[in-house]
Motif scaffolding. Sequence first.
Motif, short mmCIF file in Angstrom:
data_model
loop_
_atom_site.label_atom_id
_atom_site.label_comp_id
_atom_site.label_asym_id
_atom_site.label_seq_id
_atom_site.Cartn_x
_atom_site.Cartn_y
_atom_site.Cartn_z
N GLY A 72 12.05 14.81 -34.75
CA GLY A 72 13.10 15.85 -34.68
C GLY A 72 13.71 15.77 -33.01
O GLY A 72 14.14 16.89 -32.62
N THR A 73 12.61 14.68 -32.57
CA THR A 73 12.87 14.87 -30.82
C THR A 73 13.75 13.87 -30.60
O THR A 73 14.56 14.33 -29.38
N ASP A 77 26.74 13.27 -35.99
CA ASP A 77 26.36 14.10 -36.46
C ASP A 77 25.05 14.31 -37.07
O ASP A 77 24.63 13.86 -37.75
N ILE A 78 24.03 15.26 -35.39
CA ILE A 78 23.28 14.91 -35.22
C ILE A 78 21.88 16.26 -36.05
O ILE A 78 22.06 17.78 -35.63
N THR A 79 21.84 16.36 -37.10
CA THR A 79 21.38 17.72 -38.02
C THR A 79 20.09 17.22 -38.11
O THR A 79 19.68 18.34 -38.59
N ALA A 80 19.56 16.72 -38.11
CA ALA A 80 17.73 16.33 -37.78
C ALA A 80 17.76 17.16 -37.26
O ALA A 80 17.80 17.33 -35.24
N GLU A 110 13.00 8.79 -34.42
CA GLU A 110 12.99 9.55 -33.43
C GLU A 110 13.77 11.16 -34.13
O GLU A 110 13.40 12.72 -34.30
N ARG A 113 16.99 15.26 -31.35
CA ARG A 113 17.93 16.64 -30.56
C ARG A 113 17.50 16.89 -28.88
O ARG A 113 18.31 16.78 -28.63
N TYR A 114 16.01 16.84 -29.07
CA TYR A 114 15.65 17.48 -28.13
C TYR A 114 16.05 16.40 -27.00
O TYR A 114 16.28 16.18 -25.34
N LEU A 115 15.90 14.72 -26.93
CA LEU A 115 16.31 13.60 -26.24
C LEU A 115 17.97 13.55 -25.78
O LEU A 115 18.00 13.97 -24.71
N LEU A 116 18.65 13.97 -27.22
CA LEU A 116 20.06 14.07 -27.11
C LEU A 116 20.71 14.98 -25.86
O LEU A 116 21.57 15.25 -25.69
N VAL A 117 20.10 16.32 -25.91
CA VAL A 117 20.46 17.48 -25.05
C VAL A 117 19.81 17.48 -23.80
O VAL A 117 20.31 18.88 -23.24
N ARG A 156 23.99 8.60 -25.80
CA ARG A 156 23.70 8.03 -26.96
C ARG A 156 23.67 6.51 -26.39
O ARG A 156 22.85 5.76 -27.08
#
Lengths: 330, 312
Positions: free
Chosen positions: B136-137, B309-312, B132, B139-143, B148
Motif C-alpha cells: 500500500g506504500t 490505475d493504482i487501486t492497491a 510497494e 499510493r503514498y509514494l505516488l501522491v 511515476r
Amino acid sequence: MTERSTGRAAEGGPAPSAADDVIRTRGLTKRFGGGQLAVDGLDLTVPRGSVFGFLGPNGSGKTTTIRMLMGLIAPTAGVATVLGGQMPQSAGRVLPRVGALIEGPALYGFLSGRDNLARFDAADPTADPATRRRRVGEALERVGLTAAAGKKAKAYSLGMKQRLGLASALLVPRELLVLDEPTNGLDPQGMREIRALVREVAAEGTTVFLSSHLLDEIEQVCSHAAVMSRGRLLVQGTVAELAARAQGRLVVRTPDVEQAAKVLAAHRVAEVRAGDGRVEGTAEFGEQVLAELCAALVGAGVRVHGFGVERGTLEDAFVALTGEGFDVAG
Amino acid sequence: MSRAEVSPEEMAPERVAPERAVSGAVVRAGVRAGVRPQTAAGFLALFRSEVGLTFRRARTLALLSILAALPVLIGVVVRVETGGESGGGGPAFVAQVTQNGLFLVFTALALTLPVFLPMSVGVVAGDAVAGEASAGTLRYLLVAPAGRTRLLAAKFTAALVYCAVATAVVALSALATGAALFPMGEVTLLSGDAIGPGAALLRALLVAAVVAASLAGLVAIGLFVSTLTGSGIAAMATTVVLVITVQILDSFPQLHAVQPYLFTHGWLSFGDLLRTPMYWDNVLDNLGLQAVYVAVFGSAAWARFASRDITA
C-alpha cells in the motif's frame, strides 16, 4: 428536487469564483474493467477554506473519487481539477501542495516511524532534504508520536499508524488535506484527537476534504458536505443547509404513551412511534398546528410532561435522500 | 494534538465561515503552503532513499549473506577434495584454484552467475514495484508525488546497485577465502601468460564489473514483471522462473538460432577477459544484448507503470 439542481443551488450565494475552488469536478466518471460504474457523472465543488465532508456508505464511490482526485487512477470521462490543475496530468505540480491519507495508513513495517516519514518526504522532489530532520520531528510532535518515533512501524497500534499517516500528510504546509476515513478503527479518544487536529489544520487556512461514513463526524467538524450514493452525488452544500432540509420531529414526553399515540394519529401526525415514556411523529408543524395538538392531548387526558419539536439532523436528511440507513457496512 | 499552546479560540471554529476561511487561506496558505520549486537535491533524494531502503530489508541482507557464504563453501570443498593433488574436471577454473587462490574469485562468479546471483536479483527487482503495491506504500509514494517515471528510475537504479553489491560480495568473499586456503602470488592466465598480483586484482575487478552489468537485462525484466502485478511474491517467483526457463532453453542445441538472443547466453563470456590479450568480442556482444533488454523491457515497464490505475 433533482440532484443536479440542488448541487447548483448549493454553489449559489455570494458566488465564489472558480479560482477559489480547491477541487472542482465536472462529469467525473470511472468505469472499471469489469464494466462496473464506480463513479457516475460527479459534479463536485469544494470551496477554498472549507472543511468539506464527503459522505456516503461504504462502496458508494468515495475512495474511487479520491483516487481520481489524487491522480492514482485516470477518469473514464469528465474532468477533475485540483488546485487549478487537471488531474492526473498536473499531478507533479499539484500534489506537493496536497497532503493525503487514502484508505488507511500504509507503512514500511521494518522502518521506524521517523524513517517512514523521511522516506515519504524523500519521494516529494520539492521537499528540501536539508530541513527534512526538523520537519519530520515537527510532524511527529504534532500528532503526538515523538516518544514512539524510534519504534519500528510494525509494532505500532492502528491508532498510531493512522497518526503517522497524518504526520506524513503534514510534513510540509499544505493547501489541501485529503483524508479518507481518517478515524476508521480508532477508539473514541483517538477520534477526538484526529478531529481536534483537523480543526487545527483548518484554522491555519488549509482546506480539508474529509471522507467519512460517520454522520456525526461530519456534523462535528465540517462546514460543507456532499452526499454520495451508488456512485452518484445526491446533494452538496453547507452542513447547515443540509441539516435544514431534514424534517423536524415532534416529541411528546408522557407516561400515557398509548393514549398520546392515538391522539396524534387522529390529528394526521405521520410515522407515530411510541417509545418508553415518549411518542414521536412527523408532520408540518406550524405554530397553530402545535398549539392545537397540545390542546388535543391535554383534552384527551394525556399527562404531558414535555412537548416540542426536535430539529432535523444530518442523519435524517441522509435517510430522506437515500432511503437507506447510513451504516450500511459499518 | 500535542500542541498545548493552541488557544481555545483557535481550536474552536467548528464551522469555518467561508469568508473568514477564504481570507485565512490567502494570507496563510499563500505564504506558507505555496508552490515550492523542485530542487536537484530533492529530486535525487528518492534515489538515495530507494538504495538505502533496498539494503535495509532483512530479505536483502539474508540474500547477501548466502552469497557471501557460497565462495567459502566452494573453497573448502575444493581444498578438501583435491587435498593437494589437482584432478581434472569440475566447474570452470576449479583446476586453477589450487594453484592460485585468486582464481576462486572467478570460480565463485562462474558458479553463482547462473543461479544464485540472478535468483537474488530476481527477488529484488521483481519485488520493486509489486511489493510497494501490495504493502500500500505505492499510493503514498505516488501522491507525495514521487512521479511515476522518477520512481521507476529510482527502483531501476537501486536494483543495479544491488547487482553491483551482490557481485562484489561474492568476489570479496571468494578473495578472502582464496587467500586463506590457497597460495596467492603470480597468476597464470588461461592463455598461459603470467601476470603479477596487482594486475590480477585489476582483472578480477573488471570481471566483477562485467558480471554485475550482465545482470542489467534481468533487472529490466524483473521491473517489468513487477509493474504487471500487485503481488510481490508473484512477481519475484515469475522472474526467478523466467531465469531458470531461459537457461534451460539455452542448453538445447536445437534452439541454437535463438540462443544468441537469450539474456543468459553471454553470461559466462567473462572468461575471455582472463587471457592476454583480452578477447572482448563476446563480452561486448553480451553487454550490447543487456543494453537491448534494458531498452525494451525498461520501456515496457515505463509504458505499463505510467498509465496504470493504482487501486492497491
